[in-house]
Design an enzyme around this catalytic site. Sequence first.
Site, PDB file in Angstrom:
ATOM      1  N   ASP A 269      18.733   9.204   0.798  1.00 13.19           N
ATOM      2  CA  ASP A 269      19.183   7.994   1.477  1.00 13.19           C
ATOM      3  C   ASP A 269      20.416   7.385   0.815  1.00 13.19           C
ATOM      4  O   ASP A 269      20.809   7.780  -0.288  1.00 13.19           O
ATOM      5  CB  ASP A 269      18.041   6.962   1.542  1.00 13.19           C
ATOM      6  CG  ASP A 269      17.278   6.815   0.229  1.00 13.19           C
ATOM      7  OD1 ASP A 269      17.801   7.236  -0.812  1.00 13.19           O
ATOM      8  OD2 ASP A 269      16.162   6.285   0.258  1.00 13.19           O
TER       9      ASP A 269
ATOM     10  N   ASN B 254       5.689  -0.803  -0.083  1.00 11.91           N
ATOM     11  CA  ASN B 254       5.063  -0.842   1.250  1.00 11.91           C
ATOM     12  C   ASN B 254       4.775   0.566   1.773  1.00 11.91           C
ATOM     13  O   ASN B 254       4.476   0.742   2.944  1.00 11.91           O
ATOM     14  CB  ASN B 254       5.949  -1.611   2.241  1.00 11.91           C
ATOM     15  CG  ASN B 254       7.312  -0.957   2.409  1.00 11.91           C
ATOM     16  OD1 ASN B 254       7.582   0.080   1.819  1.00 11.91           O
ATOM     17  ND2 ASN B 254       8.168  -1.563   3.217  1.00 11.91           N
TER      18      ASN B 254
ATOM     19  N   HIS C  45       6.948   3.118   1.804  1.00  7.80           N
ATOM     20  CA  HIS C  45       8.077   3.871   2.365  1.00  7.80           C
ATOM     21  C   HIS C  45       8.441   5.058   1.483  1.00  7.80           C
ATOM     22  O   HIS C  45       8.242   5.034   0.270  1.00  7.80           O
ATOM     23  CB  HIS C  45       9.292   2.982   2.666  1.00  7.80           C
ATOM     24  CG  HIS C  45      10.073   2.476   1.498  1.00  7.80           C
ATOM     25  ND1 HIS C  45      10.514   1.171   1.398  1.00  7.80           N
ATOM     26  CD2 HIS C  45      10.534   3.083   0.378  1.00  7.80           C
ATOM     27  CE1 HIS C  45      11.205   1.020   0.287  1.00  7.80           C
ATOM     28  NE2 HIS C  45      11.231   2.174  -0.355  1.00  7.80           N
TER      29      HIS C  45
ATOM     30  N   GLU D  39      10.542   3.045   6.668  1.00  6.43           N
ATOM     31  CA  GLU D  39       9.659   1.890   6.536  1.00  6.43           C
ATOM     32  C   GLU D  39       8.406   2.082   7.400  1.00  6.43           C
ATOM     33  O   GLU D  39       8.394   2.930   8.307  1.00  6.43           O
ATOM     34  CB  GLU D  39      10.423   0.631   6.967  1.00  6.43           C
ATOM     35  CG  GLU D  39      11.690   0.351   6.143  1.00  6.43           C
ATOM     36  CD  GLU D  39      11.415  -0.286   4.771  1.00  6.43           C
ATOM     37  OE1 GLU D  39      10.342  -0.045   4.185  1.00  6.43           O
ATOM     38  OE2 GLU D  39      12.301  -1.005   4.281  1.00  6.43           O
TER      39      GLU D  39
HETATM   40  C1  GLP Z   1      14.117   2.688  -2.874  1.00  7.67           C
HETATM   41  C2  GLP Z   1      14.447   4.094  -2.436  1.00  7.67           C
HETATM   42  C3  GLP Z   1      13.222   4.972  -2.426  1.00  7.67           C
HETATM   43  C4  GLP Z   1      12.485   4.818  -3.740  1.00  7.67           C
HETATM   44  C5  GLP Z   1      12.010   3.408  -3.876  1.00  7.67           C
HETATM   45  C6  GLP Z   1      11.219   3.165  -5.153  1.00  7.67           C
HETATM   46  O1  GLP Z   1      13.726   1.870  -1.831  1.00  7.67           O
HETATM   47  N1  GLP Z   1      15.047   4.163  -1.166  1.00  7.67           N
HETATM   48  O2  GLP Z   1      13.612   6.315  -2.203  1.00  7.67           O
HETATM   49  O3  GLP Z   1      11.399   5.695  -3.756  1.00  7.67           O
HETATM   50  O4  GLP Z   1      13.156   2.576  -3.894  1.00  7.67           O
HETATM   51  O5  GLP Z   1      12.080   2.947  -6.210  1.00  7.67           O
HETATM   52  P1  GLP Z   1      11.646   2.805  -7.724  1.00  7.67           P
HETATM   53  O6  GLP Z   1      11.473   4.186  -8.215  1.00  7.67           O
HETATM   54  O7  GLP Z   1      12.807   2.111  -8.371  1.00  7.67           O
HETATM   55  O8  GLP Z   1      10.396   2.021  -7.744  1.00  7.67           O
END
Ligand code: GLP
Length: 250
Positions: A66, A135, A137, A142
Amino acid sequence: MFYVFPNPQAIAEYVSGLLIAQIQKKNNAVLGLATGSTMEPVYAKLCEQVAQQNVDVSGLTTFNLDEYIGLGSDHPQSYRYYMRQHLFNRLAFVQHRTFLPDGLCADSLQQCEQYSRQIQQAGHIDLQLLGIGNNGHIGFNEPGTSFASRTHVVPLTEQTRIDNSRFFDSLDEVPTQAITLGLQDIMESKQIILIATGTNKAQIMAELYESPVSEQLPASVIKSHPNALVLLDELAAQFLPADLCNVAVV
Ligand code: GLP
């Protein structure tokens, strides 16, 4: 499918080993990469082990999950910047085979179609890394996203923007939209590894553990994948039934 490790470093060591085994088996493998704080120890360990073991990464192709819409690759919070900092600039990746959506692209729809197609043309992702949002995702898919989705533009939920505002100076600076690989693109990967660490992931991991496969919890889709692993540290696993989890041998 669920494996509990003592701490994030143990997961990093294990996943780095899997990535290196994948590269050694297929030096032109296609890797699906994720960003976020969960991946930082994984990439740090991978850089260390690749250097130590003299592993050749120059044949790899990578596709990231992403990117924020509105952030250019030189913005410190863009995912391209993150990838350069944590991986691409530290190992001998070939730049033109490291794919991320372009957050400044004028024609996002055309770009989305092209991104899914490029993955298919590359023969699909051999190994996909995933983190998870609070949440549920994955990527930026989402809750409510169709399991049949391909790369698409998403409005970010308020919760996700608040969660990710820790990386920005203020909530106002967090983009409101992103481009993400779709759930069907992710599910076409040959192997999937989802990682969750820390107390703030404990609640969603308990939900994921108990949930049926449902579009209301996007990460649950990987429960129907034939080759998916969910790796947790003890903090993220604290609400899971201990006797039902596989304790990783490290
Ligand atoms: C973002 C990314 C996700 C990731 C999530 C969790 O929203 N788009 O791909 O898995 O954050 O991030 P973290 O590893 O910092 O908790």
